[in-house]
Design a protein around this motif. Structure first.
Motif, mmCIF file in Angstrom:
data_model
loop_
_atom_site.group_PDB
_atom_site.id
_atom_site.type_symbol
_atom_site.label_atom_id
_atom_site.label_comp_id
_atom_site.label_asym_id
_atom_site.label_seq_id
_atom_site.Cartn_x
_atom_site.Cartn_y
_atom_site.Cartn_z
ATOM 1 N N LYS A 262 0.808 -1.269 -0.030
ATOM 2 C CA LYS A 262 -0.158 -0.285 0.038
ATOM 3 C C LYS A 262 0.844 1.481 0.044
ATOM 4 O O LYS A 262 0.327 2.116 -0.699
ATOM 5 N N THR A 263 2.049 1.243 0.830
ATOM 6 C CA THR A 263 2.810 2.371 0.821
ATOM 7 C C THR A 263 3.348 2.640 -0.740
ATOM 8 O O THR A 263 3.427 4.011 -1.155
ATOM 9 N N ARG A 264 3.740 1.784 -1.453
ATOM 10 C CA ARG A 264 4.117 1.921 -2.798
ATOM 11 C C ARG A 264 3.135 2.143 -3.760
ATOM 12 O O ARG A 264 3.251 3.216 -4.412
ATOM 13 N N LEU A 265 1.861 1.784 -3.328
ATOM 14 C CA LEU A 265 1.026 1.881 -4.381
ATOM 15 C C LEU A 265 0.246 3.482 -4.232
ATOM 16 O O LEU A 265 0.023 4.151 -5.193
ATOM 17 N N ALA A 266 0.525 3.762 -3.039
ATOM 18 C CA ALA A 266 -0.226 5.230 -2.605
ATOM 19 C C ALA A 266 0.812 6.189 -3.031
ATOM 20 O O ALA A 266 0.383 7.300 -3.966
ATOM 21 N N SER A 267 1.917 6.097 -3.445
ATOM 22 C CA SER A 267 3.114 6.752 -4.170
ATOM 23 C C SER A 267 2.889 6.667 -5.660
ATOM 24 O O SER A 267 3.164 7.730 -6.232
ATOM 25 N N ILE A 268 2.640 5.560 -6.155
ATOM 26 C CA ILE A 268 2.471 5.298 -7.724
ATOM 27 C C ILE A 268 1.168 6.065 -8.141
ATOM 28 O O ILE A 268 1.089 6.444 -9.246
ATOM 29 N N SER A 269 0.179 5.975 -7.344
ATOM 30 C CA SER A 269 -1.211 6.579 -7.683
ATOM 31 C C SER A 269 -1.089 8.177 -7.960
ATOM 32 O O SER A 269 -1.867 8.494 -8.550
ATOM 33 N N LYS A 270 0.070 8.681 -7.509
ATOM 34 C CA LYS A 270 0.072 10.170 -7.802
ATOM 35 C C LYS A 270 0.902 10.331 -9.344
ATOM 36 O O LYS A 270 0.895 11.438 -9.470
ATOM 37 N N MET A 271 1.254 9.265 -9.805
ATOM 38 C CA MET A 271 1.942 9.476 -11.085
ATOM 39 C C MET A 271 1.178 9.288 -12.257
ATOM 40 O O MET A 271 0.162 8.783 -12.093
ATOM 41 N N GLU A 272 1.576 9.562 -13.437
ATOM 42 C CA GLU A 272 0.824 9.587 -14.593
ATOM 43 C C GLU A 272 0.989 8.375 -15.294
ATOM 44 O O GLU A 272 0.276 7.621 -15.784
ATOM 45 N N THR A 273 2.237 7.773 -15.398
ATOM 46 C CA THR A 273 2.681 6.480 -15.991
ATOM 47 C C THR A 273 3.702 5.801 -15.322
ATOM 48 O O THR A 273 4.230 6.488 -14.542
ATOM 49 N N ILE A 274 3.686 4.542 -15.400
ATOM 50 C CA ILE A 274 4.787 3.467 -14.963
ATOM 51 C C ILE A 274 4.993 2.621 -15.757
ATOM 52 O O ILE A 274 4.069 1.847 -16.111
ATOM 53 N N ASN A 275 6.565 2.229 -16.120
ATOM 54 C CA ASN A 275 6.670 1.136 -16.940
ATOM 55 C C ASN A 275 6.080 1.420 -18.309
ATOM 56 O O ASN A 275 5.660 0.343 -18.933
ATOM 57 N N GLY A 276 5.730 2.564 -18.853
ATOM 58 C CA GLY A 276 5.240 2.999 -19.990
ATOM 59 C C GLY A 276 3.682 2.500 -20.072
ATOM 60 O O GLY A 276 3.080 2.730 -21.127
#
Length: 222
Positions: A47-61
């Motif tokens: 959940k900590t990683r997901l919370a951070s990634i949720s603020k991004m527009e893209t990941i791994n393309g």
């Protein structure tokens, strides 16, 4: 694969953000063939990683899905299930603080679950390769079967390295509970409960992909 793949496909954008998740697939079948079904995706370990990634527009393309997009997808699936004959009391819950998502329903006969999945595939919520004929039951023969499906190793091999890593620590648990007493089963990977009214399988999802463990099982009742 089998049951877990229906949510695996449905929630793939979310799973691609996590390297650690658990799936609990549970069915409770009464003596007359009616019952309850639920599937839970639990990514709280990430959940900590997901919370951070949720603020991004893209990941791994890939585009990072918004919470609203995930909610809409799950609500659409629930609506389709509600419209499937034999299925009732469809419920969903989405905890985006802990990243736990649940879908549950009641069925008149277990094959109604298959029909619901067929409808999801027809509406293109599930991919063409996702199995839908998961269960079959015969009250006359006192049997319930989780049907065999083709391996998904070829699809796994086509994924990029980052996408494959999603499955490294992923776990799957299947629990089947019954009113009737189990007489025998064909898959010894399922642990029979002391009261002989439930069976449980725990596996790494990679073991299922590479068929080191099998999900198919035919259960006979007394």
């Amino acid at each position: 694969m089998k049951n877990f793949l229906k949510l695996l496909a449905l929630l793939l954008p979310l799973l691609l953000l996590s390297s650690c998740f658990d799936i609990l697939d549970k069915v409770n079948v009464k003596a007359d063939g009616t019952g309850e079904y639920s599937i839970i995706l639990n990514a709280s370990k990430s959940k900590t990683r997901l919370a951070s990634i949720s603020k991004m527009e893209t990941i791994n393309g890939k585009k990072v899905p918004k919470k609203s997009e995930i909610e809409n997808k799950i609500n659409e699936a629930a609506k389709i299930f509600k419209g499937t004959p034999g299925i009732s009391n469809v419920k969903t819950s989405m905890d985006f603080d802990n990243y736990v998502i649940k879908l549950s329903c009641n069925f008149k006969k277990i094959e109604n679950i298959n029909a619901g999945l067929e409808q999801l595939k027809a509406k293109k919520i599930l991919g063409k390769m996702i199995p839908t004929q998961i269960y079959s039951q015969s009250l006359e023969k006192k049997s319930l079967t989780r049907n065999k499906v083709n391996t998904f190793k070829a699809d796994y091999d086509k994924m990029g390295k980052a996408d494959r890593e999603v499955f490294n620590d992923a776990k799957y648990t299947s629990i089947m509970q019954f009113e009737n007493t189990v007489k025998s089963q064909t898959n010894s990977s399922y642990v029979l409960a002391p009261n002989k009214k439930a069976v449980k399988l725990e596996a790494d999802i990679l073991d299922l992909i590479f068929q080191k463990k099998q999900l198919q099982n035919t259960i006979l009742f007394q």
